[in-house]
Design a protein around this motif. Structure first.
Motif, short mmCIF file in Angstrom:
data_model
loop_
_atom_site.label_atom_id
_atom_site.label_comp_id
_atom_site.label_asym_id
_atom_site.label_seq_id
_atom_site.Cartn_x
_atom_site.Cartn_y
_atom_site.Cartn_z
N GLN A 135 17.14 -13.31 -27.58
CA GLN A 135 18.04 -13.96 -28.52
C GLN A 135 19.26 -14.53 -27.79
OE1 GLN A 135 18.67 -10.89 -31.67
NE2 GLN A 135 17.60 -12.35 -32.99
N VAL A 136 20.04 -15.33 -28.52
CA VAL A 136 21.26 -15.89 -27.97
C VAL A 136 22.43 -15.60 -28.91
CG1 VAL A 136 20.17 -17.77 -26.70
CG2 VAL A 136 20.84 -18.12 -29.10
N VAL A 137 23.62 -15.58 -28.34
CA VAL A 137 24.84 -15.62 -29.13
C VAL A 137 25.34 -17.06 -29.08
CG1 VAL A 137 27.26 -14.92 -29.24
CG2 VAL A 137 25.49 -13.22 -28.74
N VAL A 138 25.59 -17.63 -30.25
CA VAL A 138 26.08 -19.02 -30.29
C VAL A 138 27.47 -19.03 -30.91
CG1 VAL A 138 24.85 -19.43 -32.48
CG2 VAL A 138 25.68 -21.37 -31.12
N MET A 161 23.44 -10.62 -22.23
CA MET A 161 24.53 -10.76 -21.28
C MET A 161 25.89 -10.56 -21.94
SD MET A 161 25.51 -14.05 -18.83
CE MET A 161 26.33 -15.03 -20.12
N VAL A 162 26.03 -10.99 -23.20
CA VAL A 162 27.36 -11.01 -23.83
C VAL A 162 27.47 -10.13 -25.07
CG1 VAL A 162 27.76 -13.37 -23.00
CG2 VAL A 162 26.81 -13.01 -25.29
N THR A 185 36.57 -7.09 -13.50
CA THR A 185 36.54 -5.72 -14.02
C THR A 185 35.73 -5.61 -15.30
OG1 THR A 185 38.56 -6.08 -15.34
CG2 THR A 185 38.84 -5.31 -13.06
N GLY A 186 35.12 -6.75 -15.73
CA GLY A 186 34.37 -6.76 -16.98
C GLY A 186 32.89 -6.43 -16.77
N PRO A 187 32.11 -6.47 -17.84
CA PRO A 187 30.69 -6.08 -17.76
C PRO A 187 29.76 -7.15 -17.19
CG PRO A 187 31.25 -6.68 -20.00
CD PRO A 187 32.53 -6.75 -19.22
N ILE A 188 30.20 -8.43 -17.13
CA ILE A 188 29.30 -9.50 -16.69
C ILE A 188 29.47 -9.78 -15.20
CG2 ILE A 188 28.60 -11.90 -17.05
CD1 ILE A 188 29.66 -11.67 -19.91
N LEU A 235 23.88 -19.58 -17.21
CA LEU A 235 24.79 -18.72 -17.95
C LEU A 235 25.00 -19.18 -19.39
CD1 LEU A 235 27.66 -18.51 -15.31
CD2 LEU A 235 26.25 -16.57 -16.02
N GLU A 236 24.97 -20.48 -19.58
CA GLU A 236 25.42 -21.04 -20.85
C GLU A 236 24.80 -22.42 -21.03
OE1 GLU A 236 29.74 -22.49 -22.75
OE2 GLU A 236 29.53 -22.08 -20.60
N VAL A 237 24.54 -22.77 -22.28
CA VAL A 237 24.19 -24.14 -22.63
C VAL A 237 25.16 -24.58 -23.72
CG1 VAL A 237 22.48 -25.70 -23.62
CG2 VAL A 237 21.76 -23.92 -22.02
#
Length: 256
Positions: A135-138, A161-162, A185-188, A235-237
């Motif tokens: 799935q994606v987050v949009v 990823m997010v 320092t973040g999760p990605i 990473l992103e579209v």
């Protein structure tokens, strides 16, 4: 065979169009009244009205009830796409759109329309290299300049990823999504490296026309940008629908 003289409404339209496109009439300037134009051209108000209707259909003028006809205001955004430009804005903690609009003396705004987790469209899934069940987050946003909408932008990210970051939340993110992606320092913790843009001009859908407040006959530019990390992983579209009469695009590409 030579063409005959233009009809009066065509002459009025052509003269006013030439003045607007040459910059002799400023954006937002009120045009002479129908009576004044009819007197100038030795014709009737219905003839003048026909010429103004054609200019309105071309997206050059707007009418305000009881006030008259005005040259259509056009907040024109010049977007420079380059690696050095991107890094300069990232170091300042500003999204690229906001930074460039401010540099041009205008006021930017990004309104979040929606943030959802969903199954991706086939084209998006292919560009992100996703499997069938992924799935994606949009994040769906409207970009505005001086209060006027100029573009719709839907940004898609792999959900795995997010999912547990601010990217998946319906709120603004200081510095933009890439600040979250690159946060050491973040999760990605992935470095944005480069992008590939595909641009297509087309006529807008009815929904796009309404969202952007487009005049009849004004096309849009669909910009499909795929962003990659330093290991060449997507990473992103971003799918942006930009009003063609409000944007200028410039790309600087360093071949070495």
């Amino acid at each position: 065979m030579s063409e005959g003289p233009a009809f009066p409404y065509q002459r009025i339209r052509d003269d006013l169009r030439a003045e607007i496109l040459a910059g002799n009439r400023a954006f937002g300037e009120k045009l002479p009244s129908e009576n004044a134009l009819a007197q100038r051209y030795g014709t009737t108000r219905p003839t003048v009205r026909r010429a103004l209707a054609l200019l309105k259909a071309e997206g050059l003028v707007v009418t305000h009830q009881g006030q008259g006809v005005f040259v259509r205001p056009k907040p024109r955004v010049r977007l420079l796409i380059s690696g050095s430009n991107y890094r300069t804005h990232r170091e300042a903690g500003l999204p690229g759109f906001d930074a460039q609009v401010r540099e041009q003396g205008m006021s930017p705004e990004q309104r979040i329309r929606d943030v959802v987790t969903m199954d991706p469209p086939a084209e998006i899934a292919l560009r992100l290299g996703l499997d069938e069940d992924d799935q994606v987050v949009v994040r769906r946003r409207t970009f505005l300049v001086d209060g006027s909408p100029v573009a719709l932008c839907d940004s898609y990210y792999p959900a795995d990823m997010v999912a547990d970051t601010a990217v998946a939340q319906p709120r603004r993110i200081k510095g933009g999504v890439h600040a979250v992606i690159e946060d050491a320092t973040g999760p990605i913790r992935r470095q944005v490296s480069h992008s590939i843009e595909d641009l297509v001009c087309r006529m807008p859908t009815g929904e796009e026309t309404a969202e952007l407040g487009l005049m009849s006959g004004v096309p849009v530019v669909r910009v499909l940008r795929t962003v990659y990390d330093s290991e060449d992983r997507p990473l992103e579209v971003q799918e942006s629908i930009a009003a063609a009469d409000s944007h200028e695009f410039r790309y600087e590409v360093r071949m070495r």
